[in-house]
Design an enzyme around this catalytic site. Sequence first.
Site, short mmCIF file in Angstrom:
data_model
loop_
_atom_site.label_atom_id
_atom_site.label_comp_id
_atom_site.label_asym_id
_atom_site.label_seq_id
_atom_site.Cartn_x
_atom_site.Cartn_y
_atom_site.Cartn_z
N GLU A 429 0.82 -1.21 0.00
CA GLU A 429 0.00 0.00 0.00
C GLU A 429 0.85 1.26 0.00
O GLU A 429 0.47 2.27 -0.61
CB GLU A 429 -0.95 0.00 1.20
CG GLU A 429 -2.09 -0.98 1.11
CD GLU A 429 -1.73 -2.39 1.54
OE1 GLU A 429 -2.58 -3.29 1.41
OE2 GLU A 429 -0.58 -2.58 2.02
N GLN A 451 -7.17 -2.13 -1.75
CA GLN A 451 -8.22 -3.14 -1.87
C GLN A 451 -9.35 -2.99 -0.85
O GLN A 451 -10.52 -3.19 -1.16
CB GLN A 451 -7.60 -4.53 -1.76
CG GLN A 451 -8.46 -5.62 -2.34
CD GLN A 451 -7.64 -6.89 -2.56
OE1 GLN A 451 -7.30 -7.60 -1.62
NE2 GLN A 451 -7.31 -7.16 -3.81
N PHE A 452 -9.02 -2.64 0.38
CA PHE A 452 -10.00 -2.39 1.43
C PHE A 452 -9.54 -1.18 2.23
O PHE A 452 -8.35 -1.00 2.47
CB PHE A 452 -10.15 -3.59 2.37
CG PHE A 452 -10.82 -4.78 1.75
CD1 PHE A 452 -12.21 -4.94 1.84
CD2 PHE A 452 -10.08 -5.75 1.09
CE1 PHE A 452 -12.83 -6.04 1.27
CE2 PHE A 452 -10.69 -6.84 0.52
CZ PHE A 452 -12.08 -7.00 0.61
N ALA A 453 -10.50 -0.39 2.69
CA ALA A 453 -10.16 0.80 3.48
C ALA A 453 -9.33 0.44 4.70
O ALA A 453 -8.44 1.20 5.10
CB ALA A 453 -11.44 1.52 3.92
N ASP A 454 -9.60 -0.72 5.28
CA ASP A 454 -8.87 -1.14 6.48
C ASP A 454 -7.37 -1.27 6.23
O ASP A 454 -6.58 -1.25 7.18
CB ASP A 454 -9.40 -2.49 6.96
CG ASP A 454 -10.91 -2.50 7.10
OD1 ASP A 454 -11.40 -2.46 8.23
OD2 ASP A 454 -11.60 -2.53 6.05
N ILE A 456 -5.47 0.71 4.24
CA ILE A 456 -4.82 1.92 3.71
C ILE A 456 -3.73 2.44 4.63
O ILE A 456 -2.86 3.20 4.21
CB ILE A 456 -5.87 3.03 3.46
CG1 ILE A 456 -5.30 4.10 2.52
CG2 ILE A 456 -6.34 3.64 4.79
CD1 ILE A 456 -6.33 5.13 2.09
N PRO A 458 -0.87 1.38 5.95
CA PRO A 458 0.55 1.36 5.55
C PRO A 458 0.90 2.44 4.52
O PRO A 458 2.06 2.81 4.39
CB PRO A 458 0.73 -0.04 4.96
CG PRO A 458 -0.32 -0.86 5.60
CD PRO A 458 -1.49 0.06 5.76
N HIS A 498 -12.30 -5.84 7.13
CA HIS A 498 -12.85 -5.59 5.80
C HIS A 498 -14.12 -4.74 5.86
O HIS A 498 -14.89 -4.72 4.91
CB HIS A 498 -13.17 -6.92 5.09
CG HIS A 498 -11.97 -7.76 4.83
ND1 HIS A 498 -11.42 -8.59 5.77
CD2 HIS A 498 -11.19 -7.89 3.72
CE1 HIS A 498 -10.36 -9.20 5.26
NE2 HIS A 498 -10.19 -8.79 4.03
#
Length: 708
Positions: A429, A451-454, A456, A458, A498
């Site tokens: 990320e 891919q998923f907001a969770d 982001i 890094p 997720h």
Amino acid sequence: MFKDSTSVSTLKAAPGREEKRSELADLLTAYRLMCYAGNMAATYEANRPVCKYVHSTSRGHEAIQIATGMQLQPWDFVSPYYRDESMLLAMGFEPYELMLQLLAKADDPFSGGRSYYSHPNSRREDRPQIPHQSSATGMQVIPTTGMAQGVQYLEQTASSLLRTGPGGELPVVVCSLGDGSVTEGEVSEALQFAVLKQLPVIYLVQDNDWGISVTAAEARAMDAYEYAAGFKGLERMRVDGSDFTASYAAMETAIAYVRQERRPILVQAKVPLLGHHTSGVRKEWYRTAEDLEKHAANDPVPKLKALLLKHGVTPADIQEIEENAAVYITAAFDKAVYAPEPAPDTVQQHVFAPTPVTTETGTRNPAGGSKVVMVDAALHAVEEIMQAFPEAIFYGQDVGKRLGGVFREAATLGDKFGDHRVYNTAIQEAYIIGATAGLSATGVKPIVEVQFADYIYPGFNQLVTEISKSCYLSQGKYPVQTLIRVPIGAYGGGGPYHSGSIESTLLSIKGIKVVYPSNAADMKGLLKAAFLDPNPVVMLEHKGLYWSKVPGTQDAMAIEPAADYILPLGKGAVVQAAHPRDVQEGNSLCIITYGMGVYWAKAAARAFPGNVEIIDLRTLFPLDESLVYDTVKKHGKCLLLTEEQLNNSFIQALAGRIQQQCFRHLDAPVLTVGAMDLPAVPLNMGLEAAMMPNPVKVEEAIRTLLAF
């Protein structure tokens, strides 16, 4: 085949007269620049009360820096780091220009008094191109690798955006960094991508054995040269960075290799550290006399002076260079001291570059159009963008042709546009986000996906440190045009990694824009505007709305707008109006929300026909403040609704702003409804439902407000 030939000088043993004259001229230039750097450091030290802002100097690093700067061309890209003043001098920047930044003066050509010494950026046609440089050690390696990624793409597509030399010479990208920063994890991400894609980049590591007070022995198990061996396809060299001729030969070899072979290389230059770490961290605080003496023995200046004497330069000529340098630097410093300070009213300039999209244009509801789900509206928008803009690329995890995105949000794009424009990345990320700064600097227009907001987080280091500050600290020279797509939100059993919401965290970053559409038509129009915006835009796309499979979200489907439809950022929408009679009688309220909240609000409002007006913000920053405040003043009662946990959230902050701006018009407290303040969204769907807002909870809040 590359050969590590750093011990072989390209300055031939028996040159002809013209070559010898050229070699001597280079040596004399290098010595003059070393004298500049030495006098600058001494002047700053002698004027510490005046030079009050923290700074580092290049003492000890001059030889490798000057050898590099002298050989870079205006069509090249370079990321110097905070100790690279000698490299800047060798690239043609005047001491006076550097001093203006040192003293944070108005005419500082890089940042206008906003950033530290030796934090350059430049688009000058006669110098190498330098995007915004941050202070975070090692963080520049990802954006710089992104520059090489951009250069490679422009080559692949024979783009007119690619600038070359008069003989068609291709650009190289140089990333300069200290040895301590090589241990950063983000450096590894960049090196991995560089060797995977075989990018035209030189990583110049200046190794002085110190990271502030931390020694190399304390901080690392290997040096950069040894570390580079672990990256298959990364060539490497070692050089004595205190020896100018060896440094010149090494960089000549490295630059020629990358310019011709278009492959990455790491050059480790061993150098002494003769100055302080910075003006605020003094060398005598932590270094022994023995260590200082050891480093002083490798001072590049007397080494080059001895070489000049061997070449027949007289002591008198050398003394003249030294004396002229001292006079020149003193005059430049005196001039810089009296240069004007920045005007306070300029402090808000260049936060963003002006966007060309200010009004809604195109056809939102074309005749004969059919409804589409949100995910398809986004897919079609990206396809239309890539058809219209050959400089647009799309990459991220699993977006390539094999899968086309885990939500099918990139389906068919890889087949239609090829692997060079739509491709997968590793789980990186930081690289996915940070490389867009470098890509944008070359003229490439990246669309990327986390891919998923969770996941982001890094990438936050790059988003905050590099991307968000670039336009402001470069005085508008390097806004970062990037569109970062982020699937977000809970959607039934996604669990703690997720289902998260991140908008409040994003909105704490100044210098980025945040968009959150709630239906297919808005999705397409906002995505187009976000791409055309010259600034960084994060588009939050609710997974539960992608296909309208969540009960009550069928209205997220909409007739697909035409290809020319663009919806400007910062414009909210009234998705449901209250009845004028109820407004007149004081029996109305407004719900201000976004994303999934729109559908909770609409469902709850059915129990109160005519009493509820619903505002969809659509863009969280810039926020449509006039619509918000006018609507609140109209009704006197306001409910703010979000999917996020409430405590210290964007919605709570907005409630405070509304009460400040609309206090005299309020008939009741501003109420907020959001998720419970829990660390994560539980996996069990019953627990998830208990945590999340829903129409029933919104109904209760409406009833409470209408009772005032």
